[in-house]
Enzyme design. Structure first.
Site, short mmCIF file in Angstrom:
data_model
loop_
_atom_site.label_atom_id
_atom_site.label_comp_id
_atom_site.label_asym_id
_atom_site.label_seq_id
_atom_site.Cartn_x
_atom_site.Cartn_y
_atom_site.Cartn_z
CG LEU A 78 -2.05 -1.05 1.21
CD1 LEU A 78 -2.93 -0.88 2.44
CD2 LEU A 78 -2.89 -0.97 -0.05
CG HIS A 83 -12.76 23.23 19.48
ND1 HIS A 83 -13.30 22.28 18.67
CD2 HIS A 83 -13.23 24.43 19.06
CE1 HIS A 83 -14.10 22.87 17.79
NE2 HIS A 83 -14.08 24.19 17.99
#
Ligand code: NAI
Length: 468
Positions: A184, A447
């Site tokens: 991959l 955040h």
């Protein structure tokens, strides 16, 4: 007379060189034996590091072509200079392997640039004709790529992962055999640089050892990027191309589950069907070191082989073939030799596939939780509901948290998304301290960050995610 050491480490990959440093820190007189011109083993020279350099560079190339326009950044015609890309990769490798050499000097580890053969009774013979003796001999010889019995590497058309790191021309068509980690990662690199890449695997899904949800999502996302998968396909033969792409192509004959066969043509065929422990030609059999049925050196809980004074760590010892697993074993063994309580927690070893998006995890998959624990609960949170991910145009993927039903203990955390190689660390830390999904959910996350998806997935375990 043979030079005397307390510890002789054979092999300077992440397991070996880290063991040498830790042993030196603990006061041992240490020798590190390595035949390759540069220190750092497969990982630094032809594995983890150069592949990450190529993944990063090829990602930039693709972003310049396809990713920047939606940010309102217009670029002219994007052109690939593969030579510069390869040279950059080589310079990263050189800087890091040179750094290991400096660390050896700093820690007063004697480095022998030679092939070492164990002779028994603490003696290691070097191919420069000299010998050394050591109280403890640590075998950290690593691993080598597995070859298909019917198609040996010619390193021109049938290539291994090392060859795939240095192709001087972008192949028009590349067949990758093995949809594992290397398949991959390297398949992604060459696809981004312009190859038509088909990944063939006998398994039903890519990286079949990881959690099935991640495997399925990864396949979906990689197919969207243009990687082709041919799964449940058994490679029967690789023969020279008659049609010929130049004179160098090959035809890969595969058998499909319905019994039909199919032929794939590529000017390069990357064989990435796993790696095997490197244990040959270093005297192990001659001095009676026992191997297990898969060829790994058998060790006890303290990395001791059946031959007194001989130890094994890293890829040549049982366990996942991961650089960080080897490093931790190197530290643990040095500490055990010094009479300390060296230990590795094999239940909390993270793993990462550095594609885009990245895939990472730690602990049990859902299938393992079902088989080993029985009663478990699952929480999932998609990055599409995470503000930072949207702002960063990185909304693909999700985080999945698995916890015990009875006491909420974290069993596994799995994720696919942008930069999850960095995000998995907090899950590892909580699992290392035997934490619960509740612990992970109660941690204050900045955040906006993508790590909030980890908290939300932990909350989702009990159906109380806030943003979904
Ligand atoms: P792998 O074990 O990850 O994958 C091998 C794949 O080949 C499997 O999916 C298997 O089903 C398939 N396969 C085996 N025989 C086949 C055949 N005859 N025809 C078709 N498919 C076949 O091995 P890989 O990718 O070669 O990597 C080797 C090792 O290196 C792994 O243990 C991996 O953990 C380590 N590695 C780790 C990296 C990382 O941590 N990011 C990066 C690269 C390698």
């Amino acid at each position: 007379m043979a030079e005397q050491f307390d510890v002789c480490v054979v092999g300077a990959g992440p397991a070996g060189y880290v063991c040498a440093i830790r042993a030196a820190q603990l006061g041992f007189k240490v020798c590190l034996v390595e035949k390759r011109g540069a220190l750092g083993g497969t990982c630094l020279n032809v594995g983890c590091i150069p592949s990450k350099a190529m993944l990063e560079s090829s990602h930039h190339y693709l972003e310049a072509q396809e990713g920047l326009a939606k940010h309102g950044v217009e670029v002219g015609q994007v052109k690939l200079d593969l030579g510069v890309m390869l040279a950059r990769k080589d310079s990263v490798v050189k800087q890091l392997t040179g750094g290991i050499g400096m660390l050896m000097k700093k820690n007063k580890v004697t480095v022998k640039n030679a092939w070492g053969t164990l002779k028994g009774n603490g003696v290691v013979a070097l191919d420069d004709g000299s010998q050394l003796s050591a109280t403890h001999i640590v075998v950290a010889a690593g691993s080598v790529p597995v070859e298909l019995p019917f198609a040996k590497f010619d390193h021109e058309v049938v290539i291994d992962s090392t060859d795939a790191l240095g192709l001087e021309k972008v192949p028009e068509r590349m067949v990758v055999i093995g949809a594992g980690v290397i398949g991959l990662e390297m398949g992604s690199v060459w696809k981004r640089l312009g190859s038509e890449v088909t990944v063939v695997d006998v398994a039903t899904r890519p990286v079949a050892i990881m959690d099935e949800d991640l495997s399925r999502e990864a396949q979906k996302l990689f197919e969207k990027q243009g990687l082709k998968f041919l799964l449940e396909a058994k490679v029967k033969k690789i023969r020279n191309s008659e049609l010929g792409i130049g004179n160098s192509g090959a035809v890969v004959e595969v058998e499909l589950p319905n019994g039909f066969s199919k032929e794939l043509e590529g000017d390069k065929v990357l064989v990435a069907v796993g790696r095997k422990p490197a244990t040959k030609g270093m005297g192990l059999e001659e001095i009676g070191v026992a191997l297990d049925e898969r060829g790994f050196i058998k060790v006890d809980a303290h990395y001791a082989t059946n031959v007194p004074g001989v130890y094994a760590i890293g890829d040549c010892a049982p366990g996942p073939m991961l650089a960080h697993k080897g490093e931790e074993e190197g530290v643990a063994l040095a500490e055990v030799l010094a009479g300390q309580a060296g230990h590795v927690n094999y239940a909390a070893i993270p793993w990462v596939v550095y594609t885009h998006p990245e895939i990472a995890g730690v602990g049990m998959t859902e299938a393992e939780a079902r088989a080993k624990v029985g009663d478990y609960k699952v929480g999932k949170f998609k990055f599409v509901a995470n503000g930072r991910a949207l702002a960063a145009d990185a909304s693909e993927g999700f985080v999945k948290v698995i916890a015990r039903k009875d006491n909420d203990e974290l069993l596994g955390v799995h994720m696919i998304g942008h930069n999850v190689s960095e995000m998995v660390a907090e899950a590892v830390a909580v699992m290392e301290f035997k934490g619960s999904a509740e612990d992970l959910a109660r941690i204050v996350h900045a955040h906006p960050t993508m790590t909030e998806a980890v908290k939300e997935a932990a909350l989702a375990v009990d159906g109380r995610a806030i943003h979904s």
